[in-house]
Design an enzyme around this catalytic site. Structure first.
Site, PDB file in Angstrom:
ATOM      1  N   LYS A  12       0.948  -1.153   0.044  1.00 24.93           N
ATOM      2  CA  LYS A  12      -0.064  -0.140  -0.097  1.00 24.93           C
ATOM      3  C   LYS A  12       0.892   1.182  -0.059  1.00 24.93           C
ATOM      4  CE  LYS A  12      -4.544   0.604   0.589  1.00 24.93           C
ATOM      5  NZ  LYS A  12      -5.560   0.029  -0.258  1.00 24.93           N
ATOM      6  N   THR A  57      -4.106  -5.287   0.579  1.00 26.39           N
ATOM      7  CA  THR A  57      -3.448  -4.064   1.034  1.00 26.39           C
ATOM      8  C   THR A  57      -4.138  -3.173   1.978  1.00 26.39           C
ATOM      9  OG1 THR A  57      -4.310  -2.866  -0.863  1.00 26.39           O
ATOM     10  CG2 THR A  57      -2.103  -4.024  -1.413  1.00 26.39           C
ATOM     11  N   HIS A 249      19.894  27.520 -11.259  1.00 20.82           N
ATOM     12  CA  HIS A 249      20.621  28.329 -11.938  1.00 20.82           C
ATOM     13  C   HIS A 249      19.986  29.950 -11.714  1.00 20.82           C
ATOM     14  CE1 HIS A 249      23.282  25.496 -13.960  1.00 20.82           C
ATOM     15  NE2 HIS A 249      21.838  24.926 -14.654  1.00 20.82           N
TER      16      HIS A 249
HETATM   17  O1  LIG Z   1      28.916  23.497 -10.701  1.00 22.27           O
HETATM   18  C1  LIG Z   1      28.326  23.386 -11.970  1.00 22.27           C
HETATM   19  N1  LIG Z   1      28.843  22.333 -12.389  1.00 22.27           N
HETATM   20  C2  LIG Z   1      28.382  21.946 -13.963  1.00 22.27           C
HETATM   21  O2  LIG Z   1      28.946  20.628 -14.223  1.00 22.27           O
HETATM   22  C3  LIG Z   1      27.990  22.848 -14.691  1.00 22.27           C
HETATM   23  N2  LIG Z   1      27.767  22.974 -15.691  1.00 22.27           N
HETATM   24  C4  LIG Z   1      27.250  24.247 -16.129  1.00 22.27           C
HETATM   25  O3  LIG Z   1      26.934  24.715 -17.335  1.00 22.27           O
HETATM   26  N3  LIG Z   1      27.256  24.863 -15.187  1.00 22.27           N
HETATM   27  C5  LIG Z   1      27.852  24.266 -13.956  1.00 22.27           C
HETATM   28  N4  LIG Z   1      28.007  24.189 -12.731  1.00 22.27           N
END
Ligand SMILES: O=c1[nH]c(=O)c2[nH]c(=O)[nH]c2[nH]1
Length: 299
Positions: A12, A57, A249
């Site tokens: 479950k 279950t 990013h």
């Molecule tokens: O810390 C990072 N590792 C990567 O492998 C990578 N590749 C990327 O484009 N930016 C980053 N930054």
């Protein structure tokens, strides 16, 4: 017979459970999603349709709720051990049990003079625990997900390989942000008493955060290794940790068209890009330890 049954299991998934414990006016709350997976002598259910060895279950779900009331929920790991042991020892056809638990944190809402019974769902990460029991040996994996962290400096990314498709600019000062998923394996119990699971969790979490904040980062790969090594170096009972770190990013916005400088001593404005993201994953092991955590820690 032209076919044969391969690996099979059943259970479950995601039994949602809130356990409230009353200690006078002070109440305590545990909020879990529990998943139980059983395997063993159950091939006949698939071949002939005999359900003689299949505990429904629905019963697994009921057992989880009953155990939460009768035994309480000491910790995610402790509750998982209790359940896994029950299923394997109470039913001969069940040879192996796995219990996965997610725990959602709540904070108290201060209510002076009104008792301590009001809570607000916390912004903390989700705590995870997985217990496997085969009737003889335990394996306990503790972990977390959605632990979101950011360093606003002390991160660079330079010196990487380049080819004709490379457009990324080298940087010696960037934002480094990630949402940590981690799974760590406790050394085999072999008769020793269970550790204090809550204390062990808080210490592991603290070392992950400390290493993230304390590392001058040349890449997320390097930061990942330092985070994992800090847990292994500081916690005797943990031999292996697997980390999955999405690179969240943060890209400086181009404000030049408006005549505005966007990288000043006072700071800058970034786009927090949600997709796509780099995904850096690795296991860190105590020297000599055997890698046993699955490569995809979310599975
Ligand atoms: O810390 C990072 N590792 C990567 O492998 C990578 N590749 C990327 O484009 N930016 C980053 N930054």
């Amino acid at each position: 017979m032209a076919t044969t049954l391969g690996h099979h299991q059943y259970g479950k998934a995601e039994i949602r459970l809130v356990r409230i414990t009353r200690d006078g006016d002070t109440h305590h709350l545990k909020d879990l999603a529990v998943s139980v997976v059983l395997s063993g002598d159950m091939a006949e259910a698939h071949y002939s349709g005999s359900n003689a060895n299949v505990l429904p279950t629905d019963t697994l779900k009921n057992t989880v709720y009953a155990f939460a009331q009768e035994h309480g929920v000491p910790s995610a790991e402790g509750f998982g051990i209790l359940l896994a042991r029950h299923f394997v020892t109470s039913r001969a056809p069940v040879h192996h049990a796995r219990v996965r638990i997610e725990e959602y944190a709540w904070d108290r809402i201060a209510t002076p003079g009104r008792g301590a019974h009001s809570f607000v769902r916390s912004g903390r990460e989700v705590r995870t625990a997985r217990v496997a029991f085969d009737g003889r040996k335990w394996e306990v994996l503790s972990g977390l997900r959605d632990l979101t962290v950011l360093n606003s400096t002390d991160s660079e990314f330079r010196g990487y390989a380049k080819d004709r498709y490379t457009t990324l600019e080298e940087t010696d000062d960037r934002v480094l942000a990630t949402s940590v998923t981690a799974v760590w394996r406790h050394a085999d119990g072999d008769g020793r008493p269970e550790p204090d699971w809550d204390l062990s969790y808080e210490r592991a979490r603290g070392h992950l955060l400390g290493a993230f904040a304390g590392t001058y980062s040349r890449s997320l790969q390097q930061t990942l290794y330092r985070m994992g090594a800090s847990v292994i170096d500081n916690l005797d009972g943990i031999d292996e940790i697997r980390l999955s770190l999405p690179n969240r990013h943060h890209v400086p916005v181009d404000l030049e068209p408006f005549g505005i400088e966007n990288d000043t001593a006072e700071g800058a404005v970034y786009v927090a890009v949600d997709r796509p993201y780099g995904l850096i994953e690795a296991t860190v092991l105590r020297a000599g330890a055997e890698p046993r955590i699955p490569v995809d820690p979310t599975r």
